[in-house]
Scaffold this motif. Structure first.
Motif, short mmCIF file in Angstrom:
data_model
loop_
_atom_site.label_atom_id
_atom_site.label_comp_id
_atom_site.label_asym_id
_atom_site.label_seq_id
_atom_site.Cartn_x
_atom_site.Cartn_y
_atom_site.Cartn_z
N LYS A 109 35.88 -32.83 29.52
CA LYS A 109 35.08 -33.35 30.62
C LYS A 109 35.20 -32.49 31.87
N GLU A 110 36.41 -31.96 32.10
CA GLU A 110 36.64 -31.13 33.28
C GLU A 110 36.09 -29.71 33.12
N GLN A 111 36.19 -29.15 31.92
CA GLN A 111 35.92 -27.72 31.76
C GLN A 111 34.64 -27.35 31.03
N LEU A 112 34.14 -28.22 30.18
CA LEU A 112 32.95 -27.88 29.39
C LEU A 112 31.71 -28.48 30.04
N THR A 113 31.24 -27.81 31.07
CA THR A 113 30.06 -28.27 31.82
C THR A 113 28.78 -27.80 31.12
N ALA A 114 27.67 -28.37 31.52
CA ALA A 114 26.38 -27.92 30.98
C ALA A 114 26.14 -26.46 31.33
N GLU A 115 26.54 -26.05 32.52
CA GLU A 115 26.35 -24.66 32.94
C GLU A 115 27.20 -23.70 32.10
N ARG A 116 28.43 -24.09 31.85
CA ARG A 116 29.30 -23.24 31.04
C ARG A 116 28.83 -23.18 29.59
N PHE A 117 28.37 -24.31 29.08
CA PHE A 117 27.81 -24.38 27.73
C PHE A 117 26.64 -23.41 27.62
N ASN A 118 25.72 -23.47 28.57
CA ASN A 118 24.54 -22.61 28.57
C ASN A 118 24.93 -21.13 28.68
N ALA A 119 25.86 -20.83 29.56
CA ALA A 119 26.30 -19.44 29.77
C ALA A 119 26.95 -18.86 28.51
N HIS A 120 27.59 -19.70 27.72
CA HIS A 120 28.26 -19.23 26.50
C HIS A 120 27.26 -18.60 25.53
N TYR A 121 26.03 -19.04 25.55
CA TYR A 121 25.01 -18.53 24.63
C TYR A 121 24.27 -17.30 25.15
N ARG A 122 24.63 -16.83 26.32
CA ARG A 122 24.12 -15.57 26.89
C ARG A 122 22.60 -15.42 26.80
N GLY A 123 21.89 -16.40 27.28
CA GLY A 123 20.44 -16.29 27.35
C GLY A 123 19.68 -16.77 26.13
N ALA A 124 20.37 -17.19 25.07
CA ALA A 124 19.68 -17.68 23.88
C ALA A 124 18.96 -19.01 24.15
N ILE A 125 19.48 -19.77 25.10
CA ILE A 125 18.86 -21.04 25.49
C ILE A 125 17.96 -20.76 26.69
N LYS A 126 16.67 -20.98 26.52
CA LYS A 126 15.70 -20.64 27.55
C LYS A 126 15.39 -21.79 28.51
N GLY A 127 15.75 -23.01 28.14
CA GLY A 127 15.43 -24.17 28.97
C GLY A 127 16.67 -24.82 29.56
N ASP A 128 16.48 -26.05 30.03
CA ASP A 128 17.56 -26.81 30.64
C ASP A 128 18.54 -27.32 29.59
N VAL A 129 19.78 -27.54 30.04
CA VAL A 129 20.81 -28.17 29.22
C VAL A 129 21.30 -29.41 29.95
N GLN A 130 21.28 -30.54 29.28
CA GLN A 130 21.84 -31.77 29.83
C GLN A 130 23.13 -32.10 29.08
N ARG A 131 24.11 -32.61 29.81
CA ARG A 131 25.37 -33.05 29.20
C ARG A 131 25.51 -34.54 29.40
N TYR A 132 25.84 -35.24 28.32
CA TYR A 132 26.07 -36.67 28.37
C TYR A 132 27.50 -36.96 27.92
N GLU A 133 28.21 -37.77 28.68
CA GLU A 133 29.57 -38.16 28.31
C GLU A 133 29.50 -39.44 27.49
N VAL A 134 30.16 -39.44 26.35
CA VAL A 134 30.20 -40.61 25.48
C VAL A 134 31.68 -41.00 25.34
N ASP A 135 32.16 -41.68 26.37
CA ASP A 135 33.59 -41.95 26.50
C ASP A 135 34.17 -42.76 25.34
N ASN A 136 33.42 -43.72 24.82
CA ASN A 136 33.98 -44.60 23.78
C ASN A 136 34.29 -43.87 22.47
N ILE A 137 33.71 -42.70 22.25
CA ILE A 137 34.03 -41.91 21.05
C ILE A 137 34.57 -40.53 21.43
N GLN A 138 34.96 -40.36 22.67
CA GLN A 138 35.56 -39.13 23.18
C GLN A 138 34.72 -37.90 22.83
#
Length: 114
Positions: free
Chosen positions: A36-65
């Motif tokens: 939750k602290e380190q794997l942000t939508a921005e970091r997720f998107n940056a990891h793919y180095r431009g392969a993702i052309k659109g927006d990335v949304q992150r949803y937290e699902v706490d009950n299943i971690q």
């Protein structure tokens, strides 16, 4: 200590059209807090180095971690339109497992496959 995500979580994916859905499930509650602290939508998107052309949304699902990422413009137009087989959901979910997460020393004994 930097540790690849594969040692603290696993991932599942699905794809539809030009959108991929990737969920990352922590093996331990302590690992979920790190995600939750380190794997942000921005970091997720940056990891793919431009392969993702659109927006990335992150949803937290706490009950299943879990964190659920929805990435638009990630599949080269979709399975029936793209010549790039490497961009489909399973390949993208496997790729995220290589990202590094900083793990405190006291949690190193809980890592899997390390």
């Amino acid at each position: 200590m930097p540790v690849q995500l594969q040692h603290i979580a696993h991932a599942r994916s699905g794809d539809k059209g030009n959108t991929v859905n990737i969920s990352v499930f922590a093996y331990e509650p302590e690992f979920y807090q790190l995600l939750k602290e380190q794997l942000t939508a921005e970091r997720f998107n940056a990891h793919y180095r431009g392969a993702i052309k659109g927006d990335v949304q992150r949803y937290e699902v706490d009950n299943i971690q879990a964190l659920n990422f929805v990435a638009h413009g990630a599949l080269g137009g979709g399975v029936s339109r793209s010549l790039s087989l490497d961009n489909y959901g399973k390949a993208l979910s496997a790729a995220i497992l290589g990202i590094e997460i900083d793990v405190p020393e006291e949690l190193l004994g809980k890592l899997r496959g390390f």
